[in-house]
Design a protein around this motif. Structure first.
Motif, short mmCIF file in Angstrom:
data_model
loop_
_atom_site.label_atom_id
_atom_site.label_comp_id
_atom_site.label_asym_id
_atom_site.label_seq_id
_atom_site.Cartn_x
_atom_site.Cartn_y
_atom_site.Cartn_z
N LYS D 80 -6.76 -1.34 1.97
CA LYS D 80 -5.65 -0.51 1.51
C LYS D 80 -4.40 -0.77 2.36
O LYS D 80 -3.30 -0.92 1.84
CB LYS D 80 -6.05 0.97 1.59
CG LYS D 80 -5.00 1.91 1.01
CD LYS D 80 -5.47 3.36 1.10
CE LYS D 80 -4.36 4.32 0.69
NZ LYS D 80 -4.80 5.73 0.87
N ILE D 82 -3.55 -3.45 4.24
CA ILE D 82 -2.88 -4.76 4.15
C ILE D 82 -2.07 -4.87 2.85
O ILE D 82 -1.01 -5.50 2.82
CB ILE D 82 -3.84 -5.97 4.30
CG1 ILE D 82 -4.85 -6.07 3.15
CG2 ILE D 82 -4.54 -5.97 5.65
CD1 ILE D 82 -5.63 -7.40 3.13
N VAL D 83 -2.54 -4.22 1.78
CA VAL D 83 -1.75 -4.25 0.54
C VAL D 83 -0.49 -3.40 0.69
O VAL D 83 0.60 -3.83 0.31
CB VAL D 83 -2.60 -3.81 -0.68
CG1 VAL D 83 -1.75 -3.80 -1.95
CG2 VAL D 83 -3.80 -4.75 -0.87
N LEU D 84 -0.64 -2.20 1.29
CA LEU D 84 0.55 -1.37 1.51
C LEU D 84 1.56 -2.07 2.42
O LEU D 84 2.77 -2.03 2.17
CB LEU D 84 0.14 -0.01 2.11
CG LEU D 84 -0.63 0.93 1.17
CD1 LEU D 84 -1.07 2.19 1.92
CD2 LEU D 84 0.20 1.30 -0.06
N LYS D 86 2.00 -5.26 2.70
CA LYS D 86 2.63 -6.37 1.96
C LYS D 86 3.67 -5.83 0.97
O LYS D 86 4.72 -6.45 0.77
CB LYS D 86 1.57 -7.20 1.24
CG LYS D 86 2.07 -8.56 0.78
CD LYS D 86 2.61 -9.35 1.96
CE LYS D 86 3.05 -10.77 1.67
NZ LYS D 86 3.61 -11.08 0.42
N ILE D 87 3.37 -4.69 0.36
CA ILE D 87 4.35 -4.09 -0.54
C ILE D 87 5.63 -3.78 0.23
O ILE D 87 6.74 -4.06 -0.21
CB ILE D 87 3.79 -2.80 -1.19
CG1 ILE D 87 2.65 -3.14 -2.16
CG2 ILE D 87 4.88 -2.04 -1.94
CD1 ILE D 87 1.90 -1.92 -2.71
#
Lengths: 109, 109, 109, 109
Positions: D80, D82-84, D86-87
């Protein structure tokens, strides 16, 4: 006729006999190269570098080359020339004295 | 010398001058083809089939061809022959009377 | 809200603020996943399995996950369910007694 | 337990029951993601954006997610987060006022 011209002529004839030019737009040809590249890669998955099935490598590599030649033909590229041009350009990005014996990318040399 | 042999000779010389054969095992060459295929594909991303930058297509396609020829050379394949063999095999999978005008896979014909 | 739903909501908001839904058709999302997968792969090129730059792996993996979640959302898939369904299906293709300790494909077991 | 943790736990159990951790080094997991991404892409080949077989898309997407989660787990990443992250990073590369309504890459904005 050169080897490359012979191959392109055979590939184009194969395509035209099947009336497939309608599907062979540049974007889908680029997709096809990726699909075949993935099939080649699968032959090495979970394996050491030399364990792939050689007959299958032969076929997947032929598929990649076939779609690459068809894409080059679609744009009217001179295949020999674009590869020679790229070798020259890579020679500037990777000069021998800096690049020798290292796998680093040009922007890390 | 044929034009394919000329390209392979140039690519091998480029590789050897940089002592890169140590990195060029078949598995990593298959990876390299996939990396370059992905870079080609990016040129078409979010675009219609004909909007890609032609000069960049030329370069990425040259990279794919270069690694494909190096992989063929690594196995000692006769590039012209493996492509001709695959065209013949595909002719059996996709006979003209069944495949004409359709983009279906051979197992759906 | 589950963590998957949270991520999808953030990704959709990011996309909508930029009015990018017009570009995000399923085919181009599948292309985007391949482009990002190729960028991940490049981090391992010419290297042993553990030499990749961890911070870059983190970013490329996040990109792959982001486009995969956006594609799932585009089709209205329940992400948790499709992964659980696939695990079940793979369990049938790879029964423990046959698949244990071998990397063979199911059709070679 | 969160949805993502549940999926990772199921995937790890599946892998361990088959003693497959020995094959799942980061490099081969990155290969696996590319192989599955290529299989997803094939579903769109020679087709318009919406003609792919939805059931097959579901399965290939699940495979990509599965290997992506296993690779994240291999490095101990918080999926969760690493995606946040990257966003957030993409928000800086693609500010709304510049990126709205255009598919250009950040270095062309």
């Amino acid at each position: 006729m050169s080897d490359i011209e012979t191959l392109i002529q055979e590939l184009v004839q194969f395509r035209n006999e099947r009336d497939w030019d309608q599907f062979h737009n540049p974007k889908d040809l680029a997709l096809a190269i990726n699909v075949e590249a993935g099939e080649l890669l699968e032959l090495y998955l979970w394996k050491s570098a030399t364990e792939a099935n050689v007959d299958k490598v032969k076929e997947e590599l032929a598929d990649i080359l076939a779609f690459a030649l068809l894409l080059a033909n679609k744009y009217g590229f001179d295949v020999k020339q674009i590869v020679l041009d790229k070798i020259k350009k890579n020679g500037e990005k990777y000069p021998v004295d800096k690049a020798k014996g290292t796998a680093k990318k040009y922007n890390e040399l």
